[in-house]
Design an enzyme around this catalytic site. Structure first.
Site, PDB file in Angstrom:
ATOM      1  N   ARG A  78       0.826  -1.209   0.000  1.00  0.00           N
ATOM      2  CA  ARG A  78       0.000   0.000   0.000  1.00  0.00           C
ATOM      3  C   ARG A  78       0.857   1.255   0.000  1.00  0.00           C
ATOM      4  NH1 ARG A  78      -2.598  -4.152   1.024  1.00  0.00           N
ATOM      5  NH2 ARG A  78      -4.870  -4.297   0.725  1.00  0.00           N
ATOM      6  N   TYR A 116     -26.273  -0.414 -17.521  1.00  0.00           N
ATOM      7  CA  TYR A 116     -27.182  -1.504 -17.132  1.00  0.00           C
ATOM      8  C   TYR A 116     -28.619  -1.192 -17.514  1.00  0.00           C
ATOM      9  CZ  TYR A 116     -23.077  -3.299 -14.860  1.00  0.00           C
ATOM     10  OH  TYR A 116     -21.799  -3.777 -14.653  1.00  0.00           O
ATOM     11  N   HIS A 144      -1.700  -7.339 -14.566  1.00  0.00           N
ATOM     12  CA  HIS A 144      -3.106  -7.691 -14.299  1.00  0.00           C
ATOM     13  C   HIS A 144      -3.734  -8.225 -15.573  1.00  0.00           C
ATOM     14  CE1 HIS A 144      -6.598  -7.597 -11.627  1.00  0.00           C
ATOM     15  NE2 HIS A 144      -7.264  -7.477 -12.746  1.00  0.00           N
ATOM     16  N   ALA A 145      -4.378  -9.391 -15.470  1.00  0.00           N
ATOM     17  CA  ALA A 145      -4.866 -10.093 -16.666  1.00  0.00           C
ATOM     18  C   ALA A 145      -5.898  -9.257 -17.426  1.00  0.00           C
ATOM     19  CB  ALA A 145      -5.502 -11.415 -16.242  1.00  0.00           C
ATOM     20  N   HIS A 191     -11.487 -17.376 -17.205  1.00  0.00           N
ATOM     21  CA  HIS A 191     -12.143 -16.059 -17.149  1.00  0.00           C
ATOM     22  C   HIS A 191     -11.747 -15.214 -18.357  1.00  0.00           C
ATOM     23  CE1 HIS A 191     -13.810 -12.451 -15.210  1.00  0.00           C
ATOM     24  NE2 HIS A 191     -12.834 -11.846 -15.856  1.00  0.00           N
ATOM     25  N   GLU A 192     -10.441 -15.165 -18.618  1.00  0.00           N
ATOM     26  CA  GLU A 192      -9.954 -14.347 -19.750  1.00  0.00           C
ATOM     27  C   GLU A 192     -10.413 -14.929 -21.074  1.00  0.00           C
ATOM     28  OE1 GLU A 192      -8.753 -11.896 -17.050  1.00  0.00           O
ATOM     29  OE2 GLU A 192      -8.832 -11.491 -19.199  1.00  0.00           O
ATOM     30  N   HIS A 195     -13.790 -13.926 -22.091  1.00  0.00           N
ATOM     31  CA  HIS A 195     -13.883 -12.634 -22.787  1.00  0.00           C
ATOM     32  C   HIS A 195     -13.625 -12.825 -24.282  1.00  0.00           C
ATOM     33  CE1 HIS A 195     -14.431 -10.080 -19.339  1.00  0.00           C
ATOM     34  NE2 HIS A 195     -13.255 -10.353 -18.797  1.00  0.00           N
ATOM     35  N   GLU A 255     -18.151 -10.570 -17.912  1.00  0.00           N
ATOM     36  CA  GLU A 255     -17.327 -11.139 -16.829  1.00  0.00           C
ATOM     37  C   GLU A 255     -17.763 -12.548 -16.454  1.00  0.00           C
ATOM     38  OE1 GLU A 255     -15.227  -7.807 -17.132  1.00  0.00           O
ATOM     39  OE2 GLU A 255     -14.697  -9.681 -16.137  1.00  0.00           O
ATOM     40  N   TRP A 307     -13.362   4.484   2.648  1.00  0.00           N
ATOM     41  CA  TRP A 307     -12.969   3.141   2.193  1.00  0.00           C
ATOM     42  C   TRP A 307     -13.045   2.152   3.356  1.00  0.00           C
ATOM     43  CZ3 TRP A 307     -12.314   0.085  -1.825  1.00  0.00           C
ATOM     44  CH2 TRP A 307     -11.484  -1.040  -1.733  1.00  0.00           C
ATOM     45  N   ARG A 309     -15.240  -1.217   4.188  1.00  0.00           N
ATOM     46  CA  ARG A 309     -14.534  -2.489   4.354  1.00  0.00           C
ATOM     47  C   ARG A 309     -14.907  -3.131   5.695  1.00  0.00           C
ATOM     48  NH1 ARG A 309     -10.961  -5.318   0.946  1.00  0.00           N
ATOM     49  NH2 ARG A 309      -8.907  -4.705   1.726  1.00  0.00           N
ATOM     50  N   HIS A 344      -8.105  -2.003 -10.189  1.00  0.00           N
ATOM     51  CA  HIS A 344      -9.217  -1.388 -10.907  1.00  0.00           C
ATOM     52  C   HIS A 344      -9.388   0.088 -10.597  1.00  0.00           C
ATOM     53  CE1 HIS A 344      -9.706  -5.657 -11.092  1.00  0.00           C
ATOM     54  NE2 HIS A 344     -10.570  -5.532 -12.062  1.00  0.00           N
ATOM     55  N   ARG A 363     -19.574  -4.837 -12.075  1.00  0.00           N
ATOM     56  CA  ARG A 363     -19.729  -5.874 -13.098  1.00  0.00           C
ATOM     57  C   ARG A 363     -19.367  -7.249 -12.564  1.00  0.00           C
ATOM     58  NH1 ARG A 363     -15.116  -3.934 -17.281  1.00  0.00           N
ATOM     59  NH2 ARG A 363     -16.559  -2.203 -17.416  1.00  0.00           N
ATOM     60  N   TYR A 364     -18.400  -7.306 -11.617  1.00  0.00           N
ATOM     61  CA  TYR A 364     -18.001  -8.600 -11.065  1.00  0.00           C
ATOM     62  C   TYR A 364     -19.043  -9.086 -10.058  1.00  0.00           C
ATOM     63  CZ  TYR A 364     -13.573  -7.240 -13.171  1.00  0.00           C
ATOM     64  OH  TYR A 364     -12.605  -6.833 -14.057  1.00  0.00           O
TER      65      TYR A 364
HETATM   66  O1  LIG Z   1      -9.898  -8.116 -12.833  1.00  0.00           O
HETATM   67  C1  LIG Z   1     -10.225  -9.263 -13.004  1.00  0.00           C
HETATM   68  C2  LIG Z   1      -9.816 -10.000 -14.279  1.00  0.00           C
HETATM   69  C3  LIG Z   1      -9.391  -8.998 -15.349  1.00  0.00           C
HETATM   70  C4  LIG Z   1     -10.488  -8.755 -16.433  1.00  0.00           C
HETATM   71  O2  LIG Z   1     -10.561  -9.871 -17.286  1.00  0.00           O
HETATM   72  O3  LIG Z   1     -11.760  -8.569 -15.828  1.00  0.00           O
HETATM   73  C5  LIG Z   1     -10.112  -7.475 -17.275  1.00  0.00           C
HETATM   74  C6  LIG Z   1      -9.918  -6.231 -16.415  1.00  0.00           C
HETATM   75  C7  LIG Z   1      -9.573  -5.073 -17.318  1.00  0.00           C
HETATM   76  C8  LIG Z   1      -8.260  -4.879 -17.717  1.00  0.00           C
HETATM   77  C9  LIG Z   1      -7.935  -3.813 -18.559  1.00  0.00           C
HETATM   78  C10 LIG Z   1      -8.929  -2.939 -19.023  1.00  0.00           C
HETATM   79  C11 LIG Z   1     -10.272  -3.137 -18.624  1.00  0.00           C
HETATM   80  C12 LIG Z   1     -10.596  -4.219 -17.777  1.00  0.00           C
HETATM   81  N1  LIG Z   1     -11.228  -7.233 -18.195  1.00  0.00           N
HETATM   82  C13 LIG Z   1     -11.086  -7.488 -19.514  1.00  0.00           C
HETATM   83  O4  LIG Z   1     -10.063  -7.900 -20.023  1.00  0.00           O
HETATM   84  C14 LIG Z   1     -12.301  -7.230 -20.329  1.00  0.00           C
HETATM   85  C15 LIG Z   1     -13.310  -6.400 -19.834  1.00  0.00           C
HETATM   86  C16 LIG Z   1     -14.454  -6.162 -20.598  1.00  0.00           C
HETATM   87  C17 LIG Z   1     -14.602  -6.743 -21.848  1.00  0.00           C
HETATM   88  C18 LIG Z   1     -13.585  -7.569 -22.345  1.00  0.00           C
HETATM   89  C19 LIG Z   1     -12.427  -7.803 -21.601  1.00  0.00           C
HETATM   90  N2  LIG Z   1     -10.941  -9.960 -12.092  1.00  0.00           N
HETATM   91  C20 LIG Z   1     -11.379  -9.284 -10.882  1.00  0.00           C
HETATM   92  C21 LIG Z   1     -12.516 -10.013 -10.158  1.00  0.00           C
HETATM   93  C22 LIG Z   1     -12.504 -11.472 -10.312  1.00  0.00           C
HETATM   94  C23 LIG Z   1     -13.248 -12.065 -11.322  1.00  0.00           C
HETATM   95  C24 LIG Z   1     -13.258 -13.443 -11.451  1.00  0.00           C
HETATM   96  C25 LIG Z   1     -12.526 -14.228 -10.572  1.00  0.00           C
HETATM   97  C26 LIG Z   1     -11.767 -13.627  -9.560  1.00  0.00           C
HETATM   98  C27 LIG Z   1     -11.755 -12.235  -9.443  1.00  0.00           C
HETATM   99  C28 LIG Z   1     -10.192  -9.137  -9.912  1.00  0.00           C
HETATM  100  O5  LIG Z   1      -9.134  -9.712 -10.198  1.00  0.00           O
HETATM  101  O6  LIG Z   1     -10.389  -8.435  -8.936  1.00  0.00           O
HETATM  102 ZN   LIG Z   2     -12.924 -10.021 -16.793  1.00  0.00          ZN
END
Ligand SMILES: O=C(CCC(O)(O)[C@H](Cc1ccccc1)NC(=O)c1ccccc1)N[C@@H](Cc1ccccc1)C(=O)O
Ligand SMILES: [Zn+2]
Length: 561
Positions: free
Chosen positions: A123, A161, A288-289, A318-319, A322, A346, A420, A424, A448, A457-458
């Site tokens: 942090r 939405y 970050h994925a 998950h990826e 998308h 998501e 925050w 929490r 994020h 969205r999640y």
């Molecule tokens: O952030 C993610 C996964 C990344 C992503 O696939 O959602 C990604 C995030 C992102 C990255 C860069 C720009 C915008 C969003 N989203 C995408 O790649 C994405 C989003 C919308 C449409 C198509 C692809 N998961 C969240 C929540 C989560 C979800 C599922 C399981 C565990 C945790 C997290 O980790 O806190």
């Molecule tokens: Zn995602």
């Protein structure tokens, strides 16, 4: 954008910032023309009206003052760079980035003080360094969305939405699932007290935030080895994956094969050629994925610093979910190349992961050996799923409660961190391990926030993915309890899902929801049905526990040390 995220340099930042301003000019011009030439809101054909609506709502590109838009993009890229460059050096002398170092440490260490050091220092090198940037960012992004016709950024985000009752619906779902979360929280708190000693826990009922095996206390599945109630083979197949020399590529192939088994689309050649599925050496990347659409019907990529763990195998699905959505709607008009709503996007991969995670599926792909089908194994499995899916709910809910309050002006910069921790402590029942102040900016420690990616969205996804799972299991003629269902190889399930994904955002999401599940509403009942046996078991386990729950207010953290 891709180049900056996969090779973070000043040069690439400049190119990206200039490019996004250039693109904004074009989007603004198209929106201007559409509004100038057509009184499109009065047209009868709803399909045309919908396209005009998407053309004229262009997000931050609506910012009138070009130099402010330039500054906004620069501030965003600077916050992302701080986050992606975050490195923590421990008193042991080793230095780690978030992935894989700090993530592995938090998931495996049971040393109270080491966990606290990792939690505090992450942090310091992320959130704390972007506090001022974030308050400037809020001013700029709100101006951009006001120029686009919204009262503030929160209004723009909620509009995705298309529902007057969206906020109320979300709150109702959160309240409905509250008791289930409280039971899980009480069970986990009791176990962690026995591991770390009661004296480490505040009398208010909160659990110190650094003990969950996760940097943000958002998912607790790393604690399974501590929490698994019955002594059976663990459903965490990370060891088996390592034993079998799993690679990132193998993990993506496993996911790709599952999609194909449903008769869905396989990853195109460009995906395998251009994706970045491992952390590269020698350059800074945004780990970050994420999944990328290059809008040319051929080039789709995932960027992920994949670690060989079960948790990352789920993220791979998950990826890829998308990417599957991108492939399904790639022939739609550009304006409809989006999810029915952001939660749909998501949910796709997570729905498949619900089947992949079942012991019987893991056995089918040789990651589990002697799976026994008895009550105790069932409880072990459902607990592991609850540590992922139920633990997440308050976090998924509060992230944008905080941001909506910031964008609306209700929470000024002088109260960012106080607000925050209020959320929490109240919603998650966790507390900071050490004193926090307004010099800290703990929301910035979560990707994020600097990346300005909406989060509700999640929460939506974690609800609707169980509705989809139930519907797909029915289509797959899976009888038996919902938590044992595996839709693998079901062409009927694949078709039901594909037909909706192909719609993109061309129809309101309620229509898409009805096509899959037969109802137009988000509904927590499938979540409750899935976890029913576990809920009864937790209530019984907690029956001796004098106090379920926690006080709303944050406790005072332990002083010193
Ligand atoms: O952030 C993610 C996964 C990344 C992503 O696939 O959602 C990604 C995030 C992102 C990255 C860069 C720009 C915008 C969003 N989203 C995408 O790649 C994405 C989003 C919308 C449409 C198509 C692809 N998961 C969240 C929540 C989560 C979800 C599922 C399981 C565990 C945790 C997290 O980790 O806190
Ligand atoms: Zn995602």
């Amino acid at each position: 954008m891709w180049n900056f995220n996969t090779n973070i340099t000043e040069h690439n930042r400049q190119i990206m910032v200039n490019k996004s301003v250039e693109v904004a000019q074009i989007e603004k011009e198209w929106a201007r023309r559409a509004n100038a030439r057509f009184d499109w809101e009065k047209l009868k054909d709803s399909y045309i009206v919908r396209q005009f609506k998407k053309i004229t709502h262009i997000g931050i590109a609506a910012m009138k003052d070009e130099s402010k838009l330039q500054r906004l993009n620069h501030v965003m890229s600077e916050m992302e760079e701080i986050y992606s460059g975050g490195k923590v050096c421990l008193s042991t002398g080793d230095c780690h980035a978030l992935e894989p170092g700090l993530t592995r440490l938090l998931a495996t260490s049971r040393d109270y003080d080491l966990l606290q050091e990792v939690w505090v220092k992450w942090r310091e090198v992320t959130g704390k360094k972007m506090k001022n940037l974030y308050s400037e960012f809020v001013e700029l992004i709100n101006e951009a969305h006001r120029d686009g016709g919204y009262s503030d950024t929160a209004a723009a985000w909620k509009s995705k939405y298309e529902s007057e009752t969206f906020e109320q619906d979300i709150e109702d779902l959160f309240i409905q699932l509250g008791p289930l979360y409280k039971q899980l929280h009480a069970f986990v708190r009791r176990k962690l007290m026995s591991v770390y000693g009661k004296d480490k826990f505040p009398t208010s009922g909160h659990i110190p935030a650094h003990l969950f095996g996760n940097m943000w206390s958002q998912q607790w599945n790393s604690l399974l080895d501590l929490l698994q109630p019955y002594d059976k083979e663990s459903v965490d197949v990370t060891p088996a994956m390592k034993e079998q020399n799993y690679t990132a590529l193998k993990m993506f192939q496993v996911s790709d094969e599952f999609f194909q088994s449903l008769g869905m689309l396989k990853m195109p050649k460009a995906f395998w050629e251009h994706s970045m599925i491992e952390k590269p050496k020698g350059r800074q990347v945004q780990c970050h994925a994420s999944a990328w659409n290059f809008y040319n019907k051929k080039d789709f990529r995932v960027k992920q610093c994949t670690d060989v763990t079960m948790s990352d195998l789920i993220t791979v699905h998950h990826e890829m979910g998308h990417i599957e959505y991108y492939l399904m709607y790639k022939d739609k008009p550009i304006v409809f190349q989006n999810g029915a709503n952001p939660g749909f996007h998501e949910a796709v991969g997570d729905v498949l992961a619900l089947s992949v995670s079942t012991p019987k599926h893991l056995q089918k792909i040789n990651l589990l050996k002697n799976v026994v089908d008895d009550k105790e194994s069932d409880i072990n499995f459902m607990l592991s799923m609850a540590l992922d899916k139920i633990a997440f709910l308050p976090f998924g809910y509060l992230m944008d409660q905080w941001r909506w309050s910031v964008f609306s002006g209700e929470t000024p910069p002088s109260q960012y961190n106080e607000k925050w921790w209020q959320l929490r402590c109240k919603y998650q029942g966790i507390s900071p391990p050490v004193m926090r102040s307004e010099d800290d900016f703990d929301p910035g420690a979560k990707y994020h926030i600097p990346a300005n990616t909406p989060y509700i969205r999640y929460f939506v996804s974690f609800i609707i993915q169980f509705q989809f799972h139930k519907a797909l299991c029915k289509a797959a003629n899976q009888t038996g309890p919902l938590h044992t269902c595996d839709i693998y190889r079901s062409k009927e399930a694949g078709k039901l899902l594909s037909d909706v994904l192909k719609l993109g955002s061309s129809k309101p999401w309620e229509y898409a929801m009805e096509k899959i599940v037969g109802s137009r509403k988000m509904d927590a009942a499938p979540v409750m049905e899935y976890f029913k046996p576990l809920i009864d078991w937790l209530v019984e386990q907690n029956s001796q526990d004098e106090s379920i729950g926690w006080e709303d207010e944050c406790p005072m953290p332990p002083t010193g040390h």
